[in-house]
Design an enzyme around this catalytic site. Structure first.
Site, PDB file in Angstrom:
ATOM      1  N   HIS A 114      48.143  33.767  23.392  1.00  9.33           N
ATOM      2  CA  HIS A 114      48.780  33.175  22.214  1.00  9.33           C
ATOM      3  C   HIS A 114      47.958  33.487  20.969  1.00  9.33           C
ATOM      4  O   HIS A 114      46.744  33.675  21.050  1.00  9.33           O
ATOM      5  CB  HIS A 114      48.908  31.663  22.397  1.00  9.33           C
ATOM      6  CG  HIS A 114      49.714  31.287  23.595  1.00  9.33           C
ATOM      7  ND1 HIS A 114      51.083  31.219  23.576  1.00  9.33           N
ATOM      8  CD2 HIS A 114      49.342  30.989  24.866  1.00  9.33           C
ATOM      9  CE1 HIS A 114      51.526  30.892  24.776  1.00  9.33           C
ATOM     10  NE2 HIS A 114      50.485  30.743  25.578  1.00  9.33           N
ATOM     11  N   ARG A 182      24.797  45.800  37.515  1.00 16.63           N
ATOM     12  CA  ARG A 182      24.185  46.990  38.109  1.00 16.63           C
ATOM     13  C   ARG A 182      25.266  47.952  38.572  1.00 16.63           C
ATOM     14  O   ARG A 182      26.430  47.600  38.697  1.00 16.63           O
ATOM     15  CB  ARG A 182      23.267  46.629  39.269  1.00 16.63           C
ATOM     16  CG  ARG A 182      23.942  46.156  40.537  1.00 16.63           C
ATOM     17  CD  ARG A 182      22.901  45.918  41.625  1.00 16.63           C
ATOM     18  NE  ARG A 182      23.455  45.495  42.874  1.00 16.63           N
ATOM     19  CZ  ARG A 182      23.895  46.303  43.843  1.00 16.63           C
ATOM     20  NH1 ARG A 182      23.903  47.601  43.668  1.00 16.63           N
ATOM     21  NH2 ARG A 182      24.364  45.817  44.976  1.00 16.63           N
TER      22      ARG A 182
END
Length: 196
Positions: A114, A182
């Site tokens: 919205h 990672r």
């Protein structure tokens, strides 16, 4: 341009009072209700109904009950797909899952959003931006994926993460907001567990 056309084009649209979108949503919700109230061991009926609901699926898919979506016709699922209990897909825009995607319980995929400003938001306007999930992706429990996000191939998203930005391929990402911690390497083939 109809409200449905605006929705599919990624423009602001009114979903609250548009008869076509209301009809489409309640058709999908009725199908979800039927699906969720099947006997869990009725695999044949579950497979038939979910493949009728989604736009496209692979042959081997499992969607555990309870499952809810807005439209169904914007959901595309690849081969060897597994979605655990209590997942929600708000598919005002396309939601695409690649092959070998595993989704833990209580996850959400939300294309709908919205406006930030109160004037347009209070008018009932919303938008829908597509979500794309690559191949070989594992999404941990309670993950929430927001509008417009792309998750690459070979990714692990840690449980409880809120994914607001794209996640590159071959990575482990966690947190709120979700971020890469990672890269996935060959060493990961030598372990059979993790903490994500």
């Amino acid at each position: 341009m109809s409200e449905k056309d605006k929705m599919l084009a990624g423009e602001l649209y009114d979903a609250n009072y548009d008869k076509e979108l209301i009809k489409d949503r309640y058709k999908a919700k009725d199908i979800c209700f039927e699906y969720n109230n099947l006997k869990p061991s009725d695999f044949e009926s579950k497979d038939r109904i979910i493949k009728k609901l989604f736009a496209k699926t692979g042959e081997q898919i499992i969607v555990e009950q309870n499952f809810w979506c807005d439209y169904g016709y914007n959901i595309f699922v690849g081969e060897n797909f597994y979605m655990n209990h209590n997942c929600i897909i708000l598919d005002g825009a396309k939601v695409k899952f690649g092959e070998n995607v595993f989704i833990a319980p209580n996850c959400g995929f939300y294309t709908a959003g919205h406006p930030i400003d109160t004037k347009r938001r209070n008018q009932g306007l919303e938008f829908a931006y597509p979500i794309t999930i690559g191949n070989n992706v594992w999404i941990g429990a309670g993950v929430q994926v927001m509008p417009g996000v792309t998750i690459g191939d070979n990714v692990v998203i840690g449980g409880g993460s809120v994914v607001v930005k794209d996640i590159p391929s071959n990575s482990v990402a966690v947190g709120n907001p979700c971020h890469v911690i990672r890269e996935i390497t060959d060493k990961d083939e030598q372990t059979n567990w993790n903490h994500y």
